[in-house]
Design a protein around this motif. Structure first.
Motif, short mmCIF file in Angstrom:
data_model
loop_
_atom_site.label_atom_id
_atom_site.label_comp_id
_atom_site.label_asym_id
_atom_site.label_seq_id
_atom_site.Cartn_x
_atom_site.Cartn_y
_atom_site.Cartn_z
N ASP A 145 0.86 -1.17 0.05
CA ASP A 145 0.08 0.07 -0.16
C ASP A 145 0.89 1.23 0.01
O ASP A 145 0.51 2.32 -0.79
N THR A 146 1.97 1.16 0.76
CA THR A 146 2.83 2.54 0.83
C THR A 146 3.51 2.47 -0.50
O THR A 146 3.58 3.72 -1.07
N ALA A 147 3.87 1.70 -1.26
CA ALA A 147 4.49 1.78 -2.42
C ALA A 147 3.30 2.06 -3.57
O ALA A 147 3.84 3.11 -4.41
N ALA A 148 2.29 1.93 -3.29
CA ALA A 148 1.26 2.26 -4.37
C ALA A 148 1.11 3.96 -4.28
O ALA A 148 0.97 4.70 -5.15
N LYS A 149 1.18 4.42 -2.79
CA LYS A 149 0.87 5.67 -2.48
C LYS A 149 2.24 6.82 -3.15
O LYS A 149 2.29 7.69 -3.58
N LEU A 150 3.28 5.95 -3.21
CA LEU A 150 4.59 6.65 -3.43
C LEU A 150 4.85 6.49 -5.26
O LEU A 150 5.54 7.51 -5.41
N LYS A 151 4.09 5.74 -5.82
CA LYS A 151 4.37 5.81 -7.26
C LYS A 151 3.86 7.08 -7.91
O LYS A 151 2.91 7.51 -7.63
N GLY A 152 4.74 7.53 -9.01
CA GLY A 152 4.91 8.74 -9.60
C GLY A 152 5.08 10.11 -8.78
O GLY A 152 5.00 10.98 -9.29
N LYS A 153 5.45 9.83 -7.34
CA LYS A 153 5.86 10.78 -6.60
C LYS A 153 7.15 10.85 -6.04
O LYS A 153 7.77 11.40 -5.04
N ILE A 154 8.19 9.96 -6.86
CA ILE A 154 9.61 10.00 -6.46
C ILE A 154 10.34 10.23 -7.65
O ILE A 154 9.75 10.33 -8.78
N LEU A 155 11.65 10.45 -7.75
CA LEU A 155 12.31 10.66 -8.83
C LEU A 155 12.86 9.39 -9.15
O LEU A 155 12.77 8.44 -8.58
N GLU A 156 12.92 9.04 -10.65
CA GLU A 156 13.16 7.81 -11.11
C GLU A 156 14.32 8.05 -12.27
O GLU A 156 14.42 8.88 -12.76
N GLU A 157 15.31 6.91 -12.35
CA GLU A 157 16.25 6.90 -13.29
C GLU A 157 16.90 8.21 -13.44
O GLU A 157 17.70 8.54 -12.66
N ASP A 158 16.98 8.91 -14.62
CA ASP A 158 17.83 10.28 -14.98
C ASP A 158 17.38 11.42 -13.95
O ASP A 158 17.98 12.38 -14.05
N GLU A 159 16.10 11.24 -13.65
CA GLU A 159 15.52 12.38 -12.76
C GLU A 159 16.44 12.66 -11.56
O GLU A 159 16.40 13.76 -11.12
N LEU A 160 17.09 11.75 -11.12
CA LEU A 160 17.99 12.00 -9.78
C LEU A 160 18.94 12.80 -10.25
O LEU A 160 19.31 13.79 -9.48
N LEU A 161 19.87 12.76 -11.12
CA LEU A 161 20.74 13.62 -11.74
C LEU A 161 20.23 15.07 -12.02
O LEU A 161 20.79 16.08 -11.90
N GLU A 162 19.01 14.83 -12.77
CA GLU A 162 18.25 16.29 -13.56
C GLU A 162 17.97 17.07 -12.11
O GLU A 162 18.07 18.38 -12.40
N PHE A 163 17.39 16.38 -11.21
CA PHE A 163 17.08 17.33 -10.19
C PHE A 163 18.19 18.16 -9.66
O PHE A 163 18.05 19.34 -9.30
N VAL A 164 19.42 17.42 -9.22
CA VAL A 164 20.44 18.27 -8.81
C VAL A 164 20.99 19.46 -9.80
O VAL A 164 21.17 20.41 -9.16
N GLY A 165 20.82 18.89 -10.98
CA GLY A 165 21.36 19.63 -12.17
C GLY A 165 20.43 21.00 -12.03
O GLY A 165 20.68 22.23 -12.35
N TYR A 166 19.12 20.93 -11.90
CA TYR A 166 18.05 21.96 -11.59
C TYR A 166 18.29 22.91 -10.59
O TYR A 166 18.42 24.12 -10.81
#
Length: 360
Positions: A145-166
């Motif tokens: 259930d916790t996983a279902a709530k998190l889906k789409g609300k975390i950073l995935e793959e390239d987004e981890l680097l992109e967020f720091v760059g932003y």
């Protein structure tokens, strides 16, 4: 001892004299095993319960400290049901199911101690009848259930680097027309990017980030030494590895930590902030870091992203490359049950990997 534990221990010491003697005895019994923060929550839960008992006429005490063992021993199950209803239906400060479950668990722990462990001078249990033993506390947190709530609300793959760059560049362009916001960005961007990068490359909790000192950092070995949640050995800091990706941001921030923030030599904190009007900087607060991440997340197009979801982002990415036991250790979880969330979060990726294998 972490700053939070020091603060919570002081609060605990102030509150304990307002509790019945048997609660003070219970807290002393639990002190070697539980953190001051957890015990402070217990005492707050008991304050609420004893206050309710007195308001309902189920205790004749004038203060919480006056509540007696006999009054607890003679409670009816109907009274416990009424208290649960009170917690869930009161108009102000209505509690979530998780909070209600925690408050009832705290009471169960106290009643269990009084009826099964503590003894009077004649070796009889302090509490002869334990009404809380009849209370069933359903598990609220289910990993799936916790996983279902998190889906789409975390950073995935390239987004981890992109967020720091932003944080380093993109945000500045977005607020270029706002002089005040742009000035604050230019002042803090290296520090802010460093904090985000460190969480995304180590999975540290925000409280662990706040409590970091400069001496806790071993850049050469990509190690940090942290007080972990739930760890009561106040002399031991757990070594936690961080990825190479965070090293550049750490070096860049450290090179300007003193000059840009006018950090006094006595200040040991790794991450500092300089309050408006203050000549010197001091340790960043948990709240400041939380607000900072939300600010960048909204502009980045991830309005649901929080500091804790950065930790979830790292954990999901890390789990894809490691097993559940390594992930548990890296995150500092007490059991693999908590870590199961990331197994569910990566279900889609795993299923896609299976399909690719079948196709080949």
């Amino acid at each position: 001892m972490s700053l939070q534990k020091i603060s919570d221990r002081k609060k605990l010491e102030l509150k304990l004299p307002q509790m019945p003697w048997f609660v003070q005895q219970f807290i002393d019994y639990k002190l070697p095993d539980l953190s001051p923060s957890t015990l402070l929550e217990y005492v707050r839960d008991y304050e609420s319960f004893f206050g309710w008992l007195r308001a309902e006429g189920l205790s004749q005490a004038d203060t919480n400290a006056g509540v007696t063992l006999l009054e607890l021993e003679t409670l009816h199950m109907d009274s416990v049901t009424s208290y649960r209803l009170y917690l869930t239906t009161r108009t102000e400060d209505t509690n979530s199911k998780i909070t209600v479950s925690r408050k009832l668990s705290a009471l169960r722990s106290l009643f269990h101690y009084l009826s099964q462990i503590a003894e009077d001078e004649n070796f009889y249990p302090l509490l002869k009848r334990n009404v809380m033993a009849k209370v069933e506390i359903k598990r609220i947190h289910k990993p799936k259930d916790t996983a279902a709530k998190l889906k789409g609300k975390i950073l995935e793959e390239d987004e981890l680097l992109e967020f720091v760059g932003y944080i380093l560049e993109g945000y500045g362009r977005d607020v270029e027309g706002n002089k005040q916001a742009h000035y604050a960005f230019m002042l803090n961007r290296e520090r802010d990017a460093c904090i985000a990068s460190l969480i995304l490359n180590s999975g540290l909790r925000v409280s662990e980030i706040v409590n970091l000192n400069v001496d806790d950092l071993d850049l050469g070995n990509k190690l940090l030494y942290v007080y972990r949640k739930g760890q009561n050995d106040e002399t031991f800091k757990t070594p936690v590895y961080f990825r190479e990706q965070a090293k550049d941001e750490l070096q860049q921030y450290l090179s300007l930590r003193h000059s840009r923030y006018n950090t006094p030599k006595k200040e040991k904190a790794l991450f500092v902030a300089k309050p408006n009007g203050s000549p010197e900087s001091k340790r960043m607060t948990k709240r400041a870091i939380q607000v900072m991440i939300i600010k960048y997340a909204k502009r980045f197009g991830k309005p649901y992203l929080t500091v804790h979801k950065l930790r979830h982002s790292f954990a999901t990415d890390y789990y894809l490359q490691n097993d559940i036991y390594k992930t548990k250790e890296q995150l500092g979880h007490a059991s693999t049950e908590t870590t199961e969330v990331y197994a569910h979060l990566t279900d889609k990726t795993m299923s896609e990997a299976i399909e690719r294998r079948l196709e080949s």
